[in-house]
Motif scaffolding. Structure first.
Motif, mmCIF file in Angstrom:
data_model
loop_
_atom_site.group_PDB
_atom_site.id
_atom_site.type_symbol
_atom_site.label_atom_id
_atom_site.label_comp_id
_atom_site.label_asym_id
_atom_site.label_seq_id
_atom_site.Cartn_x
_atom_site.Cartn_y
_atom_site.Cartn_z
ATOM 1 N N ARG A 281 0.822 -1.206 0.000
ATOM 2 C CA ARG A 281 0.000 0.000 0.000
ATOM 3 C C ARG A 281 0.860 1.262 0.000
ATOM 4 N N GLN A 282 1.980 1.229 0.741
ATOM 5 C CA GLN A 282 2.840 2.414 0.791
ATOM 6 C C GLN A 282 3.523 2.658 -0.550
ATOM 7 N N ILE A 283 3.913 1.583 -1.224
ATOM 8 C CA ILE A 283 4.533 1.732 -2.543
ATOM 9 C C ILE A 283 3.547 2.372 -3.522
ATOM 10 N N VAL A 284 2.289 1.960 -3.438
ATOM 11 C CA VAL A 284 1.259 2.544 -4.300
ATOM 12 C C VAL A 284 1.053 4.014 -3.971
ATOM 13 N N ARG A 285 0.948 4.340 -2.673
ATOM 14 C CA ARG A 285 0.673 5.718 -2.254
ATOM 15 C C ARG A 285 1.857 6.647 -2.505
ATOM 16 N N GLN A 286 3.063 6.094 -2.573
ATOM 17 C CA GLN A 286 4.236 6.928 -2.815
ATOM 18 C C GLN A 286 4.194 7.597 -4.186
ATOM 19 N N ARG A 287 3.463 7.003 -5.116
ATOM 20 C CA ARG A 287 3.370 7.584 -6.454
ATOM 21 C C ARG A 287 2.682 8.948 -6.426
ATOM 22 N N THR A 288 1.834 9.163 -5.433
ATOM 23 C CA THR A 288 1.153 10.454 -5.282
ATOM 24 C C THR A 288 1.648 11.216 -4.055
ATOM 25 N N GLU A 289 2.821 10.815 -3.526
ATOM 26 C CA GLU A 289 3.432 11.472 -2.360
ATOM 27 C C GLU A 289 2.478 11.518 -1.170
ATOM 28 N N SER A 290 1.716 10.432 -0.964
ATOM 29 C CA SER A 290 0.735 10.425 0.127
ATOM 30 C C SER A 290 0.840 9.177 0.990
ATOM 31 N N ALA A 291 2.024 8.568 1.032
ATOM 32 C CA ALA A 291 2.220 7.365 1.847
ATOM 33 C C ALA A 291 2.212 7.724 3.328
ATOM 34 N N LEU A 292 1.648 6.833 4.139
ATOM 35 C CA LEU A 292 1.692 7.032 5.584
ATOM 36 C C LEU A 292 3.135 6.944 6.074
ATOM 37 N N LEU A 293 3.892 6.012 5.524
ATOM 38 C CA LEU A 293 5.311 5.840 5.861
ATOM 39 C C LEU A 293 6.079 5.700 4.550
ATOM 40 N N ASP A 294 6.917 6.668 4.251
ATOM 41 C CA ASP A 294 7.659 6.684 2.984
ATOM 42 C C ASP A 294 8.784 5.650 3.042
ATOM 43 N N LEU A 295 8.633 4.570 2.290
ATOM 44 C CA LEU A 295 9.611 3.482 2.306
ATOM 45 C C LEU A 295 10.750 3.691 1.329
ATOM 46 N N ARG A 296 10.770 4.808 0.619
ATOM 47 C CA ARG A 296 11.888 5.089 -0.278
ATOM 48 C C ARG A 296 13.170 5.375 0.493
ATOM 49 N N THR A 297 13.056 5.525 1.796
ATOM 50 C CA THR A 297 14.266 5.651 2.615
ATOM 51 C C THR A 297 15.160 4.417 2.460
ATOM 52 N N PHE A 298 14.546 3.257 2.183
ATOM 53 C CA PHE A 298 15.313 2.019 2.054
ATOM 54 C C PHE A 298 16.086 1.946 0.741
ATOM 55 N N LEU A 299 15.876 2.901 -0.156
ATOM 56 C CA LEU A 299 16.663 2.935 -1.380
ATOM 57 C C LEU A 299 18.106 3.349 -1.106
ATOM 58 N N GLU A 300 18.343 3.977 0.048
ATOM 59 C CA GLU A 300 19.700 4.372 0.432
ATOM 60 C C GLU A 300 20.412 3.198 1.102
ATOM 61 N N PRO A 301 21.534 2.720 0.541
ATOM 62 C CA PRO A 301 22.251 1.586 1.146
ATOM 63 C C PRO A 301 22.634 1.838 2.609
ATOM 64 N N ASN A 302 23.079 3.049 2.921
ATOM 65 C CA ASN A 302 23.455 3.368 4.298
ATOM 66 C C ASN A 302 22.292 3.135 5.248
ATOM 67 N N PHE A 303 21.119 3.568 4.833
ATOM 68 C CA PHE A 303 19.937 3.430 5.683
ATOM 69 C C PHE A 303 19.584 1.959 5.874
ATOM 70 N N ARG A 304 19.607 1.182 4.789
ATOM 71 C CA ARG A 304 19.266 -0.240 4.873
ATOM 72 C C ARG A 304 20.204 -0.984 5.818
ATOM 73 N N VAL A 305 21.500 -0.789 5.630
ATOM 74 C CA VAL A 305 22.476 -1.511 6.455
ATOM 75 C C VAL A 305 22.384 -1.064 7.909
ATOM 76 N N ALA A 306 22.244 0.244 8.130
ATOM 77 C CA ALA A 306 22.141 0.760 9.498
ATOM 78 C C ALA A 306 20.921 0.189 10.206
ATOM 79 N N ILE A 307 19.787 0.095 9.504
ATOM 80 C CA ILE A 307 18.578 -0.475 10.088
ATOM 81 C C ILE A 307 18.813 -1.935 10.487
ATOM 82 N N GLY A 308 19.528 -2.673 9.631
ATOM 83 C CA GLY A 308 19.827 -4.065 9.946
ATOM 84 C C GLY A 308 20.662 -4.216 11.205
ATOM 85 N N ILE A 309 21.729 -3.428 11.309
ATOM 86 C CA ILE A 309 22.582 -3.484 12.506
ATOM 87 C C ILE A 309 21.792 -3.064 13.735
#
Length: 509
Positions: A281-309
């Motif tokens: 649902r968030q991926i769909v809503r991101q197309r209109t910039e209306s997501a409750l939680l913007d998951l495009r933050t995970f496109l950044e490798p630093n963010f993904r790895v940091a979240i994992g650690i």
């Protein structure tokens, strides 16, 4: 004193920035870096820090206050445990929506909402005539608490110059580590003279004072967004994250207490299914910039790895905080006060070292701190794997201090490195994601450690081992597995890079 307005362009997203009234560089000519915050910004961050400390301190007070509450209200331990479970469930459900709330209400509106809810919840809990009202008060408290930590991190990322973020973000480590450690100690000191209602009574005037101070000092530091709330996303987050935390908590409680009324796998699997739907649902809503939680933050490798650690570190920290006191009291024969004193130095060291680690981050970046930090955490948990009933309490204290020092070198660089690579308008969503992961990982850590300890100790007890030996052996296996999982993060820590924007400041947007 000279003041200069901030640069009016944002290189991160190539759009104009509208500086706020307080967005000034103090005592620094244009084009140079300053190590001072504008007075208005300093007051706002100090107030947010103090408020976050207060609401998180309250989160752990129930562990000590539960027995007298059970006696006065005539409830069983299973029912009483909902004072903690309901708090955690509410946090897990509300935090994913905080990115939307902060962007919609602004800094001032989100702060006033958080502290108003926390104040009302505290008052309800203090005067509660029965258990139902008491749980309701805790739920309202948790709603305010859930907003506060993402708001604090978002505000720091928005108004603090990049070259100073490490040292300021280091204070968040003090809030995260010291507040939970001091909660049971404060609760114990208040219980004897004032009773369990006094635990809420002492916090209430502090929260009222923070609310009044927020009315005077907190101002918006970014533009508000006016996207409409997506009801379906809200429903999905309710079932997804609520189910995950409920199921994980149930796995731990069920293995420790012999099972519960509801098979914990039901809410856990349901939560996982709805989590998949929430992501879709968030991926769909991101197309209109209306997501409750913007998951495009995970496109950044630093963010993904940091979240994992961060997830693994939270799993290790919360699992250890729950299992270690059980072993100290039930297997080694220490009193609650003695076991509390053993873990208190490490927790305080972790909190107090946060600002120091922050300054190191500003100077040398994340990798030289993260790698030894993950090694120390692995060694600390590994040392706890060798517990036995006759071991010296000083050994346990040393292992816990080592673990805590390592955690202090992990959290602060991760916060700064993860959020530092995001665009300014993503800060609130990144902060909400980090805090959501912390809640779920914490619940997973408790469930994992308790389940492993209980299964192993039950097997050894059935084979004729003494209860104390079986319990320490079970806990040792849990700590050994925890150390093995934590060791994987050493390699991940090498992948964390310093954000390219460190040393730049894009203004109060």
């Amino acid at each position: 004193m000279t003041t200069e307005t901030l640069d009016t362009t944002d290189p991160l997203n190539d759009r104009p920035v509208r500086p706020t009234a307080d967005a000034v560089v103090v005592d620094a000519p244009y084009g140079t870096r300053s190590d001072k915050l504008a007075p208005g910004h300093f007051r706002a961050i100090a107030l947010l820090m103090a408020s976050a400390f207060t609401v998180i301190l309250n989160e752990t007070t129930m562990s000590v206050a539960l027995p007298p509450i059970m006696d006065e209200l005539g409830i069983t331990p299973t029912v009483g445990q909902w004072l903690t479970t309901a708090f955690l469930l509410t946090m897990a459900v509300v935090i994913p929506a905080t990115g939307y709330l902060i962007n919609r209400l602004g800094t001032r509106g989100a702060y006033l909402l958080a502290m108003s809810l926390f104040t009302v919840g505290t008052a309800l809990a203090m005067i509660a005539p029965g258990f139902g009202i008491l749980v309701t008060g805790r739920v309202v408290q948790a709603t305010g608490t859930a907003i506060m930590m993402p708001l604090l991190m978002t505000t720091i990322m928005t108004i603090v110059p990049a070259h100073m973020r490490g040292r300021v973000m280091g204070n968040v480590g003090l809030v995260i580590a010291a507040a939970p450690a001091l909660g049971p100690t404060l609760s114990g000191a208040i219980l004897e003279p004032l009773g369990w209602r006094g635990v809420f009574g002492v916090v209430l005037p502090i929260s009222v004072l923070a609310l009044v101070a927020g009315l005077l000092w907190i101002r918006d530091v970014n533009d508000k967004e006016h996207h409409t709330l997506d009801p379906l996303s809200l429903l999905l987050t309710l079932v997804a994250f609520g189910g995950l935390v409920w199921g994980l908590s149930g796995l731990g409680e069920g293995s420790h207490a012999g099972g519960g009324t509801l098979n914990p796998w039901i809410p856990l699997v349901t939560g996982l299914v709805f989590l998949g739907l929430f992501v879709w649902r968030q991926i769909v809503r991101q197309r209109t910039e209306s997501a409750l939680l913007d998951l495009r933050t995970f496109l950044e490798p630093n963010f993904r790895v940091a979240i994992g650690i961060m997830a693994v570190a939270m799993l290790a920290m919360l699992g250890t905080l729950i299992v270690l006191p059980l072993v100290l009291q039930e297997a080694m024969g220490l009193s609650p006060l003695q076991s509390g004193l053993i873990v208190l130095p490490g927790a305080l060291a972790m909190g107090l070292l946060g600002p120091v680690v922050g300054r190191w981050y500003d100077k040398i970046g994340p990798r030289p701190i993260l790698v030894p930090g993950t090694v120390l955490v692995t060694l600390g948990i590994g040392m706890l794997a060798f517990l036995h009933p006759g071991i010296s309490p000083l050994y346990v204290l040393g292992a816990h201090v080592l673990l805590s020092l390592g955690l202090s070198a992990v959290f602060t660089p991760l916060f700064s490195a993860a959020l530092g690579v995001l665009k300014p308008h993503q800060y609130s969503h990144g902060s909400a994601t980090i805090n959501t992961v912390q809640q779920v990982a914490g619940a997973a850590g408790i469930a994992l450690f308790i389940a492993i300890m209980t299964l192993r100790s039950d097997t050894l007890t059935a084979a004729g081992e003494s209860a104390a030996d079986a319990l320490t052996a079970g806990a040792g296996l849990a700590f050994a597995i925890g150390a093995g999982v934590m060791a994987l993060t050493i390699g991940l820590a090498v992948m964390i890079r310093r954000p390219e924007t460190d040393g730049e400041f894009h203004g109060g947007h």
